[in-house]
Write an enzyme that holds these catalytic residues in place. Sequence first.
Site, PDB file in Angstrom:
ATOM      1  N   HIS A 107      -1.287  -0.518  -7.551  1.00  0.00           N
ATOM      2  CA  HIS A 107      -0.466  -0.944  -6.414  1.00  0.00           C
ATOM      3  C   HIS A 107      -1.136  -0.545  -5.097  1.00  0.00           C
ATOM      4  CE1 HIS A 107       3.280  -1.382  -3.985  1.00  0.00           C
ATOM      5  NE2 HIS A 107       2.806  -0.313  -3.373  1.00  0.00           N
ATOM      6  N   GLU A 108      -1.597   0.704  -5.011  1.00  0.00           N
ATOM      7  CA  GLU A 108      -2.238   1.158  -3.778  1.00  0.00           C
ATOM      8  C   GLU A 108      -3.545   0.419  -3.526  1.00  0.00           C
ATOM      9  OE1 GLU A 108      -0.638   2.959  -1.726  1.00  0.00           O
ATOM     10  OE2 GLU A 108       1.011   3.323  -3.110  1.00  0.00           O
TER      11      GLU A 108
ATOM     12  N   HIS B 151      -2.826  -2.852  -1.891  1.00  0.00           N
ATOM     13  CA  HIS B 151      -2.701  -2.753  -0.440  1.00  0.00           C
ATOM     14  C   HIS B 151      -4.070  -2.868   0.218  1.00  0.00           C
ATOM     15  CE1 HIS B 151       1.505  -1.928   0.187  1.00  0.00           C
ATOM     16  NE2 HIS B 151       1.510  -0.846  -0.571  1.00  0.00           N
TER      17      HIS B 151
ATOM     18  N   GLU C 244       4.558  -4.586   0.312  1.00  0.00           N
ATOM     19  CA  GLU C 244       4.886  -3.895  -0.928  1.00  0.00           C
ATOM     20  C   GLU C 244       4.996  -4.875  -2.094  1.00  0.00           C
ATOM     21  OE1 GLU C 244       4.928  -0.696  -1.399  1.00  0.00           O
ATOM     22  OE2 GLU C 244       4.529  -0.272   0.695  1.00  0.00           O
TER      23      GLU C 244
END
Length: 265
Positions: free
Chosen positions: A128-129, A132, A187
């Site tokens: 997930h990071e 980003h 997100e």
Amino acid sequence: MRAIRPSLPIVLLLSALLAGCATTPTGRNQLILVDDAAMDRMGATAFDQIKTSGRLANDPAASRYVRCVADALVRVLPTHERQQAWEVVVIQDDSPNAFALPGGKVGVHTGLFKVATSQDQLAAVIGHEMGHMVSRHAAERVSQRFAAEAAMQAVNAATGGERQQLLGLLGVGAQAGVLLPFSRQHEVEADVLGQRYMALAGFNPEGAPAVWENMIRATGGNRPPAWLSTHPDPASRVQALRASAPGLMPTYQQARAAGRAPNCR
């Protein structure tokens, strides 16, 4: 009648907006006014401060574990990100958190291990990071801030500084009506990409909804109102990730068959 000429701040703002159009990996148009080299320098500076802060965990086993998961994910990232010199650290902090800074810098809090209880769940958070970072969300946030401030200056110039109340309303609108919703979109995009990367790397995509279920239990459901939050509603997030997991199972199974079968402990 006298011709109306656009003021210099408005011309500069419009030129920047036209020059800064980009597209995320999910296909969304975004505004990028800061180049990657500048963002990488900012990421490296912030990461150096973290490394010299005395907060790094003295836990070689945890560092190897996190590095194993991160390396597996890096191998399936787009070429540009895959070729960066990635650094991974474990930070002594009880909050269940992680981050990825521009330039390939990853930090994982020790508190995350209480929530991410398997390699698949940890991969969901780190992926997930990384989502980003690949989507250049940090650069987009910087660009949004710049554009919002430039727009306020342009309005001020256009009105001769006589409508301060208008500027106040614009500031509130930029904060609650534009910038925060974009953060929620970030997100969602990072969730989509992170789950995709973990499946490509050979991690079970069902680990993504599982780790968020653990997060909900760990936090007791405490969170700000959904309309003023920079994160999606946790329950909705779990539903979305659980709904997309079956479609990613073939990708996961193909990765395992191709030898991408991480065994991180």
